[in-house]
Design an enzyme around this catalytic site. Sequence first.
Site, mmCIF file in Angstrom:
data_model
loop_
_atom_site.group_PDB
_atom_site.id
_atom_site.type_symbol
_atom_site.label_atom_id
_atom_site.label_comp_id
_atom_site.label_asym_id
_atom_site.label_seq_id
_atom_site.Cartn_x
_atom_site.Cartn_y
_atom_site.Cartn_z
ATOM 1 N N GLU A 64 37.555 50.715 -92.295
ATOM 2 C CA GLU A 64 37.935 49.462 -92.953
ATOM 3 C C GLU A 64 37.908 49.625 -94.476
ATOM 4 O OE1 GLU A 64 35.493 46.066 -91.982
ATOM 5 O OE2 GLU A 64 36.600 44.739 -93.331
ATOM 6 N N ASN B 256 31.514 45.106 -103.903
ATOM 7 C CA ASN B 256 31.316 46.182 -104.887
ATOM 8 C C ASN B 256 29.836 46.532 -105.048
ATOM 9 O OD1 ASN B 256 34.040 46.086 -105.384
ATOM 10 N ND2 ASN B 256 33.875 44.953 -107.303
ATOM 11 N N THR C 72 30.462 38.028 -90.096
ATOM 12 C CA THR C 72 29.873 37.186 -91.149
ATOM 13 C C THR C 72 29.512 35.800 -90.635
ATOM 14 O OG1 THR C 72 31.233 38.376 -92.746
ATOM 15 C CG2 THR C 72 30.240 36.317 -93.492
ATOM 16 N N GLN D 184 49.598 39.534 -117.525
ATOM 17 C CA GLN D 184 49.669 39.349 -118.980
ATOM 18 C C GLN D 184 51.049 39.746 -119.509
ATOM 19 O OE1 GLN D 184 47.226 38.028 -120.836
ATOM 20 N NE2 GLN D 184 48.537 38.111 -122.651
ATOM 21 N N ILE E 185 36.507 34.340 -91.022
ATOM 22 C CA ILE E 185 37.029 35.292 -90.041
ATOM 23 C C ILE E 185 38.554 35.396 -90.136
ATOM 24 C CG2 ILE E 185 37.118 35.909 -87.587
ATOM 25 C CD1 ILE E 185 34.284 35.979 -89.056
ATOM 26 N N GLY F 109 32.410 44.938 -97.466
ATOM 27 C CA GLY F 109 31.339 45.508 -98.289
ATOM 28 C C GLY F 109 31.669 45.276 -99.748
ATOM 29 N N HIS G 277 53.806 39.851 -117.995
ATOM 30 C CA HIS G 277 54.861 38.942 -117.521
ATOM 31 C C HIS G 277 54.836 37.612 -118.278
ATOM 32 C CE1 HIS G 277 55.577 41.722 -114.202
ATOM 33 N NE2 HIS G 277 56.595 40.993 -113.819
HETATM 34 C C1 LIG Z 1 39.336 36.232 -97.152
HETATM 35 C C2 LIG Z 1 38.141 36.787 -96.445
HETATM 36 C C3 LIG Z 1 38.306 37.420 -95.222
HETATM 37 C C4 LIG Z 1 37.192 37.883 -94.512
HETATM 38 N N1 LIG Z 1 37.361 38.405 -93.264
HETATM 39 C C5 LIG Z 1 36.254 38.651 -92.502
HETATM 40 C C6 LIG Z 1 36.388 39.012 -91.132
HETATM 41 O O1 LIG Z 1 37.491 39.141 -90.595
HETATM 42 N N2 LIG Z 1 35.261 39.195 -90.407
HETATM 43 C C7 LIG Z 1 34.008 39.060 -90.949
HETATM 44 O O2 LIG Z 1 33.036 39.236 -90.241
HETATM 45 N N3 LIG Z 1 33.851 38.743 -92.268
HETATM 46 C C8 LIG Z 1 34.939 38.523 -93.037
HETATM 47 N N4 LIG Z 1 34.796 38.175 -94.358
HETATM 48 C C9 LIG Z 1 33.459 38.089 -94.937
HETATM 49 C C10 LIG Z 1 33.140 39.196 -95.939
HETATM 50 O O3 LIG Z 1 32.966 40.415 -95.260
HETATM 51 C C11 LIG Z 1 31.888 38.721 -96.701
HETATM 52 O O4 LIG Z 1 32.291 37.640 -97.519
HETATM 53 C C12 LIG Z 1 31.268 39.836 -97.517
HETATM 54 O O5 LIG Z 1 30.702 40.818 -96.673
HETATM 55 C C13 LIG Z 1 30.167 39.301 -98.434
HETATM 56 O O6 LIG Z 1 29.266 38.500 -97.706
HETATM 57 P P1 LIG Z 1 28.914 37.039 -98.248
HETATM 58 O O7 LIG Z 1 30.167 36.325 -98.546
HETATM 59 O O8 LIG Z 1 27.977 36.399 -97.313
HETATM 60 O O9 LIG Z 1 28.193 37.299 -99.636
HETATM 61 P P2 LIG Z 1 26.620 37.516 -99.841
HETATM 62 O O10 LIG Z 1 26.098 38.520 -98.890
HETATM 63 O O11 LIG Z 1 25.958 36.198 -99.903
HETATM 64 O O12 LIG Z 1 26.611 38.164 -101.277
HETATM 65 C C14 LIG Z 1 27.132 37.466 -102.426
HETATM 66 C C15 LIG Z 1 27.375 38.474 -103.513
HETATM 67 O O13 LIG Z 1 26.125 38.939 -103.976
HETATM 68 C C16 LIG Z 1 26.195 40.326 -104.261
HETATM 69 N N5 LIG Z 1 25.159 40.993 -103.435
HETATM 70 C C17 LIG Z 1 24.842 40.747 -102.144
HETATM 71 N N6 LIG Z 1 23.814 41.503 -101.756
HETATM 72 C C18 LIG Z 1 23.450 42.237 -102.833
HETATM 73 C C19 LIG Z 1 22.458 43.234 -103.071
HETATM 74 N N7 LIG Z 1 21.629 43.634 -102.110
HETATM 75 N N8 LIG Z 1 22.381 43.766 -104.306
HETATM 76 C C20 LIG Z 1 23.221 43.380 -105.294
HETATM 77 N N9 LIG Z 1 24.186 42.461 -105.131
HETATM 78 C C21 LIG Z 1 24.310 41.903 -103.908
HETATM 79 C C22 LIG Z 1 27.624 40.761 -103.971
HETATM 80 O O14 LIG Z 1 28.382 40.718 -105.156
HETATM 81 C C23 LIG Z 1 28.154 39.716 -103.054
HETATM 82 O O15 LIG Z 1 29.552 39.549 -103.170
HETATM 83 C C24 LIG Z 1 35.900 37.752 -95.095
HETATM 84 C C25 LIG Z 1 35.742 37.147 -96.347
HETATM 85 C C26 LIG Z 1 36.836 36.655 -97.005
HETATM 86 C C27 LIG Z 1 36.624 35.935 -98.318
#
Ligand SMILES: Cc1cc2nc3c(=O)[nH]c(=O)nc-3n(C[C@H](O)[C@H](O)[C@H](O)COP(=O)(O)OP(=O)(O)OC[C@H]3O[C@@H](n4cnc5c(N)ncnc54)[C@H](O)[C@@H]3O)c2cc1C
Length: 408
Positions: A269, A393, A155, A363, A186, A391, A365
């Site tokens: 994963e 939802n 990411t 709730q 990350i 990935g 609790h």
């Molecule tokens: C605590 C934590 C740990 C993580 N660990 C890692 C890690 O170890 N390595 C790593 O590489 N990444 C990691 N991530 C990143 C995580 O995989 C991403 O946050 C996730 O894939 C979503 O990407 P984004 O945050 O850029 O959201 P975006 O891609 O900007 O999307 C935002 C939201 O829009 C919606 N969305 C996006 N695209 C679409 C679509 N085409 N159609 C409909 N809805 C859509 C979804 O609801 C999504 O949540 C981590 C994130 C968190 C918060």
Amino acid sequence: MTGAPVPSEGHLRSDRSSEGALRSASGSAHDAWSTPERRALRELVADFTAREIVPNLAQWEDDGALPRALHERAGALGLLELGFPEAAGGVGEHLDACLVAEQLILSGGSSGVCAGLFTHGIGVPHIANAGDPDQIARFVKPALAGQMITSLGITEPEAGSDVAALTTRARRDGDAFVVDGAKTFITSGTRADIVTTAVRTGGEGHRGISLLVIETDRPGVSRSRLRKMGWHCSDTAELRFDGVRVPAANLVGAEGTGFRQIMVNFAAERLSMAVQAYATAQRCVDLTIDWARARRTFGAPLAQRQVVRHQIAEMAREATVARTYVRDVLARWQAGEDVVTELAMAKNTAVAACDAVVDRAVQLHGGMGYMHGVEVERHYRDARILGIGGGANDIMNEVVAGRLGLDG
Ligand SMILES: Cc1cc2nc3c(=O)[nH]c(=O)nc-3n(C[C@H](O)[C@H](O)[C@H](O)COP(=O)(O)OP(=O)(O)OC[C@H]3O[C@@H](n4cnc5c(N)ncnc54)[C@H](O)[C@@H]3O)c2cc1C
């Protein structure tokens, strides 16, 4: 808050016996999750969690990270090598790694502990599967022994769900790559010794992506800790690469195969996260049963109110359905079936069950469920990431929609 018991040590730690937690794992004597070897593995994990994790978890949540000693201890017990290929020093199936995560949560651990302790589960499978013997010796074997902390860097600030849009550039220069760019969110990134990093070695789109192992002590690597809603014991980092020189010998598999490797490993994963989701739900069911028996309102235990009993019955149903479905999809995936659609559905099913159950658990609790340090409060915060990471939802639904023929 009138009438609410004052948080005491008893509320702050798990008081469910490991026997109870083992029972919650369910499964008939005939199924693959309940073989004698796997029952023994469960007991080992329950004991490890009770001794090494539960007494320290509140401190690690405050610290914002797990200690290295925990990785070493888990490695010494053989808990980190499960599900990896034998050639890379592994043993067993992915089911074994999932069983460990499930039992760790049922015994009073958390999905946050799983994220921090089992980051190698996303950090090094690509190397185990596509790396050369030298890379396996340098990176995979030490990770499985708990001697090396690993991360997966995909990411970026401008590219999350859309992996093919990543821009971190790795330019070939003699026998090395020079890396410039940034990664964010990350897991274990502040502690990691290496980051398996998705970089752009070619042109635009998914074919231009490769995987490169970057040691975090190389000049030009900088990292900062990110604060977040839950998973407090699992550190999360933003990483910057400024002209980082990395030997070409750290390229995992052929140049341009990074995207494919990432997609292949997403399956494991997603299954792991689905298991964490239903295990968190089941743990909250267990905790809520204990609470409803003990907590009295208007002269009777909550457990005697029909509306409360039915809510807990619903919570148990949701956790059970999620567990049954996820285990079924896992078995079919391990048997080599094409379950891309079901895998996405299973993750969403387990996450929906988890979201609903943790909410009801808090709730029921009452005010106590909102108190810092109470276990259901931690699960409530920890659960929220399970429908975003690995990935989101909506991305899972996109996968399903595509398979349903909705792409046109
Ligand atoms: C605590 C934590 C740990 C993580 N660990 C890692 C890690 O170890 N390595 C790593 O590489 N990444 C990691 N991530 C990143 C995580 O995989 C991403 O946050 C996730 O894939 C979503 O990407 P984004 O945050 O850029 O959201 P975006 O891609 O900007 O999307 C935002 C939201 O829009 C919606 N969305 C996006 N695209 C679409 C679509 N085409 N159609 C409909 N809805 C859509 C979804 O609801 C999504 O949540 C981590 C994130 C968190 C918060």
